[in-house]
Design a protein around this motif. Structure first.
Motif, PDB file in Angstrom:
ATOM      1  N   THR A 169      -0.103  32.202 -28.767  1.00  0.00           N
ATOM      2  CA  THR A 169       0.526  33.516 -28.578  1.00  0.00           C
ATOM      3  C   THR A 169       1.484  33.565 -27.405  1.00  0.00           C
ATOM      4  O   THR A 169       2.286  34.496 -27.314  1.00  0.00           O
ATOM      5  CB  THR A 169      -0.531  34.613 -28.369  1.00  0.00           C
ATOM      6  OG1 THR A 169      -1.132  34.441 -27.080  1.00  0.00           O
ATOM      7  CG2 THR A 169      -1.596  34.562 -29.453  1.00  0.00           C
ATOM      8  N   GLY A 170       1.388  32.606 -26.511  1.00  0.00           N
ATOM      9  CA  GLY A 170       2.238  32.633 -25.327  1.00  0.00           C
ATOM     10  C   GLY A 170       1.774  33.594 -24.251  1.00  0.00           C
ATOM     11  O   GLY A 170       2.467  33.792 -23.250  1.00  0.00           O
ATOM     12  N   ILE A 171       0.596  34.211 -24.421  1.00  0.00           N
ATOM     13  CA  ILE A 171       0.072  35.109 -23.392  1.00  0.00           C
ATOM     14  C   ILE A 171      -0.231  34.316 -22.125  1.00  0.00           C
ATOM     15  O   ILE A 171      -0.848  33.253 -22.181  1.00  0.00           O
ATOM     16  CB  ILE A 171      -1.195  35.837 -23.905  1.00  0.00           C
ATOM     17  CG1 ILE A 171      -0.823  36.835 -24.993  1.00  0.00           C
ATOM     18  CG2 ILE A 171      -1.911  36.551 -22.759  1.00  0.00           C
ATOM     19  CD1 ILE A 171      -2.009  37.532 -25.624  1.00  0.00           C
ATOM     20  N   ARG A 172       0.206  34.852 -21.008  1.00  0.00           N
ATOM     21  CA  ARG A 172       0.044  34.166 -19.723  1.00  0.00           C
ATOM     22  C   ARG A 172      -0.697  35.020 -18.699  1.00  0.00           C
ATOM     23  O   ARG A 172      -0.644  34.740 -17.495  1.00  0.00           O
ATOM     24  CB  ARG A 172       1.424  33.763 -19.171  1.00  0.00           C
ATOM     25  CG  ARG A 172       2.168  32.756 -20.056  1.00  0.00           C
ATOM     26  CD  ARG A 172       1.447  31.426 -20.095  1.00  0.00           C
ATOM     27  NE  ARG A 172       2.074  30.446 -20.980  1.00  0.00           N
ATOM     28  CZ  ARG A 172       1.672  30.148 -22.209  1.00  0.00           C
ATOM     29  NH1 ARG A 172       0.613  30.790 -22.729  1.00  0.00           N
ATOM     30  NH2 ARG A 172       2.287  29.240 -22.929  1.00  0.00           N
ATOM     31  N   GLN A 173      -1.378  36.057 -19.194  1.00  0.00           N
ATOM     32  CA  GLN A 173      -2.173  36.915 -18.314  1.00  0.00           C
ATOM     33  C   GLN A 173      -3.496  37.220 -19.006  1.00  0.00           C
ATOM     34  O   GLN A 173      -3.526  37.570 -20.191  1.00  0.00           O
ATOM     35  CB  GLN A 173      -1.452  38.233 -18.033  1.00  0.00           C
ATOM     36  CG  GLN A 173      -0.080  38.078 -17.384  1.00  0.00           C
ATOM     37  CD  GLN A 173       0.493  39.432 -17.003  1.00  0.00           C
ATOM     38  OE1 GLN A 173       0.559  39.768 -15.816  1.00  0.00           O
ATOM     39  NE2 GLN A 173       0.888  40.222 -17.993  1.00  0.00           N
ATOM     40  N   MET A 178      -6.872  29.232 -27.873  1.00  0.00           N
ATOM     41  CA  MET A 178      -6.014  29.657 -28.965  1.00  0.00           C
ATOM     42  C   MET A 178      -4.950  30.631 -28.477  1.00  0.00           C
ATOM     43  O   MET A 178      -3.767  30.505 -28.816  1.00  0.00           O
ATOM     44  CB  MET A 178      -6.853  30.303 -30.063  1.00  0.00           C
ATOM     45  CG  MET A 178      -6.048  30.742 -31.301  1.00  0.00           C
ATOM     46  SD  MET A 178      -5.215  32.349 -31.137  1.00  0.00           S
ATOM     47  CE  MET A 178      -6.621  33.466 -31.173  1.00  0.00           C
ATOM     48  N   LEU A 179      -5.348  31.604 -27.672  1.00  0.00           N
ATOM     49  CA  LEU A 179      -4.392  32.593 -27.188  1.00  0.00           C
ATOM     50  C   LEU A 179      -3.341  31.954 -26.287  1.00  0.00           C
ATOM     51  O   LEU A 179      -2.154  32.271 -26.381  1.00  0.00           O
ATOM     52  CB  LEU A 179      -5.124  33.711 -26.443  1.00  0.00           C
ATOM     53  CG  LEU A 179      -5.925  34.662 -27.336  1.00  0.00           C
ATOM     54  CD1 LEU A 179      -6.798  35.579 -26.500  1.00  0.00           C
ATOM     55  CD2 LEU A 179      -4.990  35.479 -28.219  1.00  0.00           C
ATOM     56  N   ALA A 180      -3.763  31.048 -25.437  1.00  0.00           N
ATOM     57  CA  ALA A 180      -2.804  30.389 -24.549  1.00  0.00           C
ATOM     58  C   ALA A 180      -1.837  29.506 -25.327  1.00  0.00           C
ATOM     59  O   ALA A 180      -0.641  29.462 -25.024  1.00  0.00           O
ATOM     60  CB  ALA A 180      -3.550  29.569 -23.499  1.00  0.00           C
ATOM     61  N   GLU A 181      -2.346  28.833 -26.363  1.00  0.00           N
ATOM     62  CA  GLU A 181      -1.506  27.900 -27.112  1.00  0.00           C
ATOM     63  C   GLU A 181      -0.638  28.580 -28.159  1.00  0.00           C
ATOM     64  O   GLU A 181       0.524  28.196 -28.364  1.00  0.00           O
ATOM     65  CB  GLU A 181      -2.392  26.856 -27.806  1.00  0.00           C
ATOM     66  CG  GLU A 181      -3.038  25.872 -26.860  1.00  0.00           C
ATOM     67  CD  GLU A 181      -3.921  24.861 -27.572  1.00  0.00           C
ATOM     68  OE1 GLU A 181      -4.226  23.821 -26.963  1.00  0.00           O
ATOM     69  OE2 GLU A 181      -4.311  25.113 -28.742  1.00  0.00           O
ATOM     70  N   VAL A 208      -3.419  24.857 -20.357  1.00  0.00           N
ATOM     71  CA  VAL A 208      -2.344  24.987 -21.342  1.00  0.00           C
ATOM     72  C   VAL A 208      -1.053  25.396 -20.652  1.00  0.00           C
ATOM     73  O   VAL A 208       0.016  24.828 -20.908  1.00  0.00           O
ATOM     74  CB  VAL A 208      -2.715  26.021 -22.424  1.00  0.00           C
ATOM     75  CG1 VAL A 208      -1.545  26.230 -23.395  1.00  0.00           C
ATOM     76  CG2 VAL A 208      -3.959  25.579 -23.183  1.00  0.00           C
ATOM     77  N   ALA A 209      -1.140  26.391 -19.789  1.00  0.00           N
ATOM     78  CA  ALA A 209       0.030  26.911 -19.072  1.00  0.00           C
ATOM     79  C   ALA A 209      -0.362  27.119 -17.611  1.00  0.00           C
ATOM     80  O   ALA A 209      -1.050  28.091 -17.278  1.00  0.00           O
ATOM     81  CB  ALA A 209       0.493  28.223 -19.687  1.00  0.00           C
ATOM     82  N   PRO A 210       0.027  26.207 -16.725  1.00  0.00           N
ATOM     83  CA  PRO A 210      -0.416  26.271 -15.332  1.00  0.00           C
ATOM     84  C   PRO A 210      -0.053  27.560 -14.606  1.00  0.00           C
ATOM     85  O   PRO A 210      -0.700  27.910 -13.612  1.00  0.00           O
ATOM     86  CB  PRO A 210       0.273  25.063 -14.689  1.00  0.00           C
ATOM     87  CG  PRO A 210       0.494  24.111 -15.815  1.00  0.00           C
ATOM     88  CD  PRO A 210       0.793  24.974 -17.006  1.00  0.00           C
TER      89      PRO A 210
END
Length: 266
Positions: free
Chosen positions: A71-75, A66-69, A96-98
């Protein structure tokens, strides 16, 4: 990867360790007879303990995705990582975000021994492991800052960790120190044990852990909510981990004695 290979002598096989007991509940093989003995004692008290461990692990996967998809959080900073059990958090987030960066933290040498399994991430992203104690939040932040940019949003994950830290031992200070270091747009994800649903079984489990030399604390719904003060809880708020945005029907109708929640920092 941070650090070097562990000295096997550092692994204490005379006392149970929460990470290894949890591994047994999940059907893993990276535990010792002392861990299996405690896990079997707890299962004899509460046959739902392995089910609760699976529900907790599923909560971690849903919250991370959920957070990756959304919120855009990448860390991600995952403290109290435990023994690798796929899919791990970095596999969820990097699917979700490599380019996601993930730092895992744990203090059990057996987790370090298996940290290589945690470090097989995407070429675009970064996955690191730090050997440190959760009770040293400032040290964790200092070491994690070599990988994570704390001026940008970070998802702090404290899954099934805080019920091993009593309030009088600084549980709230630990969380407060970590959250204070996070930039706006960051998130706190946590789960912890409760006695709200099956108090007798939970108390017997606490006693079994105590006999093995392990501190275990059960907190009420209101007490768990206190850890999110000053943050904005996302729906459905603090809930049983099995009821937090479920993707399937629970294994049975029994409650899961773990609360979980996700909140954002403004």
């Amino acid at each position: 990867m941070t650090g070097t290979g562990p000295d096997v002598q550092l692994i204490d096989t005379t006392r149970p360790h929460p990470a290894r007991v949890y591994d047994w509940f999940l059907g893993g093989k990276d535990n010792y007879p002392v861990d299996e003995e405690l896990a079997r004692r707890i299962t004899a008290i509460d046959g739902g303990a392995p089910r609760a461990a699976r529900a907790n692990r599923a909560f971690m996967r849903r919250a991370g995705r959920m957070l990756a998809e959304e919120t855009g959080i990448r860390q991600f900073l995952d403290i109290g990582t435990g023994i690798p059990t796929e899919p791990n958090l970095h596999q969820i987030a990097q699917s979700v975000a490599p380019d996601t960066r993930v730092v895992y933290v744990d203090n059990d040498p057996i987790v370090l021994a298996h940290a290589g399994a945690l470090l097989r991430g995407t070429p675009e992203g970064v996955t690191e492991y730090v050997q440190a104690d959760a009770r040293d939040p400032r040290g964790i932040l200092e070491r994690a800052s070599a990988v994570l940019d704390f001026d940008r949003p970070v998802a702090l994950s404290l899954i099934a960790l805080l019920h091993f830290v009593a309030d009088e031992d600084g549980a709230h200070d630990l969380v407060g120190t970590l959250v204070e270091a996070l930039a706006p747009g960051s998130a706190l994800v946590l789960s912890m044990m409760t006695a709200d649903f099956e108090p007798e079984n939970v108390q017997r489990g606490i006693s079994a852990y105590a006999a093995g030399g392990v501190t275990l604390v059960a907190r009420s719904h209101a007490e768990v909510g206190r850890f999110f003060e000053g943050l904005r809880l996302v729906e459905p708020g603090v809930a049983q981990v099995s009821d937090w945005r479920p993707e399937s029907t629970p294994e049975d109708g029994r409650p899961v004695s773990l609360y979980g929640g996700v909140a954002l920092k403004s």
